[in-house]
Design a protein around this motif. Structure first.
Motif, mmCIF file in Angstrom:
data_model
loop_
_atom_site.group_PDB
_atom_site.id
_atom_site.type_symbol
_atom_site.label_atom_id
_atom_site.label_comp_id
_atom_site.label_asym_id
_atom_site.label_seq_id
_atom_site.Cartn_x
_atom_site.Cartn_y
_atom_site.Cartn_z
ATOM 1 N N ASN A 389 -17.122 21.689 48.120
ATOM 2 C CA ASN A 389 -17.263 20.939 49.213
ATOM 3 C C ASN A 389 -16.431 19.537 48.868
ATOM 4 O OD1 ASN A 389 -18.459 19.799 51.520
ATOM 5 N ND2 ASN A 389 -19.723 18.327 50.442
ATOM 6 N N ASP A 391 -16.338 17.695 52.248
ATOM 7 C CA ASP A 391 -16.850 17.132 53.421
ATOM 8 C C ASP A 391 -17.840 15.889 53.032
ATOM 9 O OD1 ASP A 391 -17.187 16.140 55.938
ATOM 10 O OD2 ASP A 391 -17.763 18.121 56.504
ATOM 11 N N TYR A 422 -14.938 18.910 65.469
ATOM 12 C CA TYR A 422 -15.750 17.901 65.350
ATOM 13 C C TYR A 422 -17.277 18.019 65.232
ATOM 14 C CZ TYR A 422 -17.536 13.006 65.479
ATOM 15 O OH TYR A 422 -18.050 11.783 65.248
ATOM 16 N N ARG A 425 -18.156 20.166 61.824
ATOM 17 C CA ARG A 425 -17.873 18.967 60.922
ATOM 18 C C ARG A 425 -19.130 18.150 60.574
ATOM 19 N NH1 ARG A 425 -15.673 13.932 59.688
ATOM 20 N NH2 ARG A 425 -14.882 13.541 61.695
ATOM 21 N N LYS A 426 -19.656 17.807 61.867
ATOM 22 C CA LYS A 426 -20.696 16.951 61.679
ATOM 23 C C LYS A 426 -22.060 17.878 61.635
ATOM 24 C CE LYS A 426 -19.467 12.806 62.307
ATOM 25 N NZ LYS A 426 -19.944 11.465 61.344
ATOM 26 N N GLU A 427 -21.948 19.173 61.643
ATOM 27 C CA GLU A 427 -23.023 20.000 61.143
ATOM 28 C C GLU A 427 -24.135 20.126 62.308
ATOM 29 O OE1 GLU A 427 -24.671 19.382 57.657
ATOM 30 O OE2 GLU A 427 -22.675 19.558 56.376
ATOM 31 N N VAL A 431 -21.355 26.161 61.064
ATOM 32 C CA VAL A 431 -20.074 26.753 60.657
ATOM 33 C C VAL A 431 -19.886 28.327 60.816
ATOM 34 C CG1 VAL A 431 -20.273 27.264 58.231
ATOM 35 C CG2 VAL A 431 -18.010 26.785 59.026
#
Length: 465
Positions: A389, A391, A422, A425-427, A431
């Motif tokens: 990871n 991120d 976005y 990425r901010k979960e 994913v």
């Protein structure tokens, strides 16, 4: 053969030991006694024992290591190989000598690199034949090494720990063996196994020449993994600064608790009296002191707390320093007075350390996996991808930010693809959920009757790796 330690091993050994002790916790730190808490002048053994036990040790080291490791392992590493192979998949599920999987190995590598900024991986083969496996060596067990002018490994001496059964049920003795990996004069990779004799002398037990698919190796399949690089150079453990301040905090705590203890004790002072008989004066409501001389006075000493407050402030300041050195992992966003520029620099420093560790561990394990593929599938065209990871932005999205993003999308300032990436990425969006699946879910389950369906042509590419 005598045991010789690399000069860098000797230089960094105390740092590694100190990290290990402080990570283990209060019991270990206090067990080491004067190594981490010197005696005060003229202290007796019993006084020192009480002084040490009153001290408070807070395990900042373990907390910060766990927080950093948690960031790196927040998501499972990406592992892909093409073309797919059932044999290689089975190998990844049993990659260590004790049949642990690649995820278990990765967690241990992360822990070693975060803690000591160094470890090593050896690709080895069972002497009786079979699939290759990976052995992890921590920094304490990589004793000596040498590289050529190009940085290629010429030899490395490794220490291995075993238990010797001295009695069938009751007694087990810990013994060490040493494994020397080296290239001989013909650049052929060999191993020598030694056991430790008297006076630290190494006595040769066996010699091994690994042969893979009928061919000798011309390199040593041992991979160094550091926080800053993948070569044999030893990196200064980045966590040592936290440990040093934690050590200072422990000593200040001892002095603070000692001051509180002494200031809380009644200290009577008698003036105008000569104790010729060396009488003992007991303190308490059940005891009365009688003096025939009216000029005798009795008072109690009262401690000033100004010095104690300074000690308390020192403790508080060191906790703030530890939080900052831990890249604000402990303090989070609590420092509300911090400027935007300072906050940005702190975030950048944290991410750069984490990103370097993530990249180095990923590349190190990737090298090891390619060596294993070469052993199993010589002259192959297998492509492997392994990545930890990277991120580390796990801050929660503010509702107002989400509203602004949605407005920007509605006004066609940003594309649906940008909004989707976005939110992934901010979960907020899983994913594994592709844009097609997401759009179908939105169109088939509208929030209101006035909601418009999303046009398919706005869909961008799906999220990459």
């Amino acid at each position: 053969m005598q045991i010789y330690y690399h000069c860098d091993y000797d230089y960094f050994y105390y740092d590694w030991k100190k990290i290990a002790d402080f990570k283990e916790g209060s019991k270990k730190v206090k067990f080491e006694g004067e190594e981490y808490l010197p005696k005060l002048s003229n202290q007796t053994e019993s006084e020192y024992f009480s002084y040490k036990n009153r001290a408070m040790y807070v395990n900042f080291t373990s907390k910060i290591i766990a927080a950093i490791s948690g960031q790196l392992l927040r998501k499972e590493p990406i592992i892909k190989f093409t073309p797919e192979s059932d044999t290689f998949s089975i190998l990844l599920d049993n990659i260590t000598s004790n049949n642990k999987d690649i995820y278990y190995l990765t967690r241990n590598v992360v822990n070693e690199v975060v803690t000591y900024s160094r470890c090593g991986l050896l690709v080895d083969l069972p002497q009786e034949g079979g699939a290759p496996y990976v052995s992890l060596y921590n920094t304490f067990n990589i004793i000596n090494w040498k590289v050529d002018e190009l940085g290629n490994l010429i030899y490395v001496l490794l220490r291995e720990e075993y238990e010797k059964n001295c009695d069938e049920f009751l007694f087990h003795e810990k013994i060490y063996k040493y494994r020397l990996l080296y290239l001989d004069e013909n650049k052929i990779y060999k191993q020598k196994i030694y056991f430790e004799g008297k006076n630290k002398q190494l006595l040769e037990e066996s010699e091994i020449t690994p042969i893979i698919n009928g061919i000798n190796l011309n390199f040593i399949p041992f991979q160094f993994i550091g926080a800053e690089n993948l070569d044999a150079d030893v990196n200064k453990p980045f966590i040592i600064d936290v440990v040093d301040i934690s050590h200072s905090h422990y000593m200040s705590s001892a002095n603070y608790e000692q001051a509180l203890f002494l200031s809380s004790q009644p200290t009577p002072v008698i003036t105008g009296f000569e104790n010729k008989n060396e009488d003992t004066f007991l303190v308490g409501s059940n005891h009365t002191w009688c003096f025939g001389d009216p000029n005798v006075t009795v008072n109690y000493l009262e401690a000033s707390f100004s010095g104690i407050n300074e000690l308390k402030n020192s403790l508080d300041n060191k906790e703030v320093m530890i939080a900052k050195l831990g890249s604000r992992i402990l303090s989070g966003e609590k420092n509300v007075g911090e400027s935007a520029e300072s906050k940005m620099l702190n975030n950048f420093a944290e991410k750069s350390i984490l990103e370097n560790i993530s990249i180095n561990i990923s590349n190190g394990i990737l090298n090891v996996l390619y060596w294993m593929v070469e052993i199993l599938f010589p002259n192959n065209n297998i492509v492997i991808d392994f990545a930890l990871n990277k991120d580390f932005d796990i801050s929660e999205i503010d509702p107002s930010q989400l509203s602004i993003l949605l407005t920007a999308y509605e006004k066609k300032i940003i594309s649906f693809n940008e909004l989707y990436l976005y939110l992934v990425r901010k979960e907020i969006i899983d994913v594994s959920k592709t844009q097609d699946i997401l759009i179908n879910e939105i169109n088939n389950n509208p929030i209101s009757t006035n909601a418009q369906t999303l046009p398919q042509q706005e869909v961008g590419e799906e999220i990459g790796e």
